[in-house]
Design an enzyme around this catalytic site. Structure first.
Site, short mmCIF file in Angstrom:
data_model
loop_
_atom_site.label_atom_id
_atom_site.label_comp_id
_atom_site.label_asym_id
_atom_site.label_seq_id
_atom_site.Cartn_x
_atom_site.Cartn_y
_atom_site.Cartn_z
N GLY A 51 24.26 -10.98 32.72
CA GLY A 51 23.98 -12.29 32.16
C GLY A 51 24.42 -12.25 30.71
CE LYS A 108 22.74 -8.73 29.52
NZ LYS A 108 22.83 -9.57 28.33
CB SER A 109 17.25 -7.72 26.60
OG SER A 109 18.44 -6.98 26.56
CD GLU A 114 23.29 -5.60 26.50
OE1 GLU A 114 24.43 -5.33 26.11
OE2 GLU A 114 22.87 -6.75 26.70
#
Lengths: 265, 279
Positions: free
Chosen positions: B40, B46-47, B166
């Protein structure tokens, strides 16, 4: 200039002093700082000087290196000597020139105090020269342990110290990066009048501060994710070992102290 | 294989002082031993999802269950033992002054006895191929090496699930490969579940399953093949299509017969140089 400074620098070598437990080294230096004040005459100061000299020898740190690093301090020592020469008016007059007169007491006081000052600095730099910063941190944590009883945050203090040590090179790198970035934008860090140079620090410090806060926040998150919840229930990976050298070194200092008490006037 | 290790049910979350929900009514499951990629663009949630998974934040509504344990304030420390996280910035998660101290940090936090710690530090550094760097200080390591140390720190705690938030986005291509290879190896050796949160679709293409997040909602879920069928839709979501997929699409448009969208370069190349003889 920075290369010549020896404060806080660690010189790796294989010596009894390097092998000592940081706890006993910190304790030794602390005791030495107290013991120095027992000396009050030529014999006792001589004894202290010999002791310190032997310690320096056993550290295997090159003497030339230590003296080179202490050059700035030597000026301070000289300054105290001169102050005492001119302003202490005790005993017989040794020398008179116009309105300036130097007394015997002044000369004695001056020499004693500068020697004391010099020995103190020598011994404390010996600690940092032969112990890595992280070892010092570990040592302090253990030595301050009793203070936990009065709710002193010993573990937090030690963790703060070790994290600061860990981040010094990182922040240096960052400073360098910001400096280059700002130079590219036309900020001049060297040259120009002092006023401008001080002003040039602002565009360096602000990004550095903001960056550090961001780092701190991320670090805190990472620490928490790895299960950090304060000093309670934590085990320790680094281990300190009290060895034979440590006991011997402290015994030697005890003997020196006894001799000082015996010979002082 | 379809044994859920993570169950997320109707989870909504918003940050303090913000109107918009960072996550809106998200539900899905993560299975044992799978590699799940959550993709995304920035602000897709997402985080936030990663932070909810190990209780760095708690959902406003809904339920999160990990390894059969409900995630609450009381169980959060047990859950953090099950789920290890590797973050984006290699520098800002390196706590120890040397490599071995950093790996030991998580073990110290969990009160592991020292003899056990020494053994675990050694073995986990070996499994990320960093065992020669025991006493190295972080500023002498490359980004990829630092991330591998971070992985070792996670592995040492023997978690069931590893979350890569990430973790490769600040690395150069070589460092990225190093890290992903390490994770792949570890996943095979230890039967772990890997959740990789990323906006790099090349990385996601190698996952077993992809979840696409958009605007705090679960937008689509499927295998990489299914997800990359979306083409233009993905671009609209602020995501790029992996080069081999783009390439095969363009080749198809030129009239070269390809039977599907290829996800990896090798696959595409193999298909191309054997296409003539296969006819």
């Amino acid at each position: 200039m920075m290369e010549k400074m020896i404060f806080g620098r660690y010189i790796p070598a294989e010596s009894p002093l390097h092998r000592m437990d940081p706890r006993s080294k910190i304790l030794l230096v602390f005791l030495f700082v107290c013991v120095v004040f027992i000396a009050n005459n030529a014999i006792t100061y001589g004894l202290l000087a010999v002791y310190t000299f032997l310690m320096v020898l056993s550290s295997k740190v090159p003497i030339r290196f230590i003296l080179g690093g202490l050059r700035i301090v030597l000026w301070l020592v000289l300054f105290t000597l001169v102050l005492h020469l001119f302003f202490t008016k005790e005993g017989d007059v040794l020398f008179q020139w116009g309105s300036i007169s130097i007394y015997e007491g002044g000369l004695k006081q001056g020499i004693f105090i500068s020697v004391r000052f010099f020995l103190l600095i020598l011994m404390t730099s010996l600690l940092t020269l032969t112990t890595t910063p992280i070892e010092i941190t570990d040592g302090i944590e253990v030595l301050l342990d009793p203070l936990k009883k009065i709710k002193f945050p010993v573990h937090e203090l030690a963790l703060m110290m070790s994290i600061s040590l860990r981040f010094i090179p990182t922040l240096m790198e960052e400073t360098d990066k910001i400096m280059k970035a700002q130079t590219a934008r036309g900020v001049e860090f060297s040259g120009g009048p002092i006023k401008d140079r001080v002003k040039a620090i602002i565009p360096l410090l602000i990004p550095l501060f903001i960056g550090s806060f961001k780092r701190a926040e991320e670090l805190a998150t990472a620490m928490e994710a790895r299960g950090y919840r304060g000093g309670e229930g934590r085990t320790k990976y680094r281990q300190l070992r009290w060895g034979f050298v440590d006991t011997v070194m402290l015994l030697i200092l005890a003997f020196v102290t006894a001799a000082l008490v015996l010979f002082r006037s | 294989m379809k044994n859920p290790v993570v169950t997320i049910e109707n989870v909504s979350f918003k940050y303090d002082g913000q109107e918009q929900y960072a996550l809106k009514d998200v539900s899905f499951q993560i299975y044992d031993d799978e590699w799940l990629a959550i993709v995304g663009h920035n602000g897709s949630g997402k985080s936030t999802l990663a932070k909810l998974l190990n209780g760095l934040q708690f959902p406003e509504e809904g339920r999160i269950q990990i390894g059969g344990i409900d995630l609450t304030e009381e169980t959060v420390w047990d859950i953090r033992k099950l789920i290890g996280m590797v973050f984006q910035n290699p520098d800002n998660q390196f706590v120890g002054t040397t490599v071995q101290d950093d790996v030991a940090f998580g073990l110290e936090n969990n009160g592991i006895p020292r003899e056990d710690m020494v053994e675990r530090v050694q073995s986990s550094l070996k499994s990320v191929k960093m065992e020669q760097f025991l006493d190295q200080e972080p500023h002498h390591l490359s980004g990829g090496q630092k991330q591998r140390v971070a992985i070792a720190g996670v592995i040492a705690l023997r978690p069931k699930i590893i979350v890569l938030d990430e973790a490769t986005s600040m690395l150069d291509p070589r460092g990225r490969e190093e890290v992903l290879d390490t994770i792949r190896q570890l996943k095979n050796d230890h039967q772990m579940t890997v959740i990789s949160i990323t906006h790099d679709l090349e990385e996601a293409a190698k996952a077993d399953r992809i979840i696409v997040m958009n605007g705090g909602e679960l937008y689509r879920e499927g295998t990489p093949e299914e997800i990359f069928q979306m083409d233009e839709e993905l671009v609209k979501l602020g995501l790029d299509i992996p080069f081999p997929v783009k390439m095969s699409k363009m080749l198809k448009a030129k009239g070269i017969p390809l039977n599907k969208h290829y996800l990896s370069e090798e696959e595409l190349v193999t298909q191309l140089w054997t296409s003539h003889s296969n006819k």
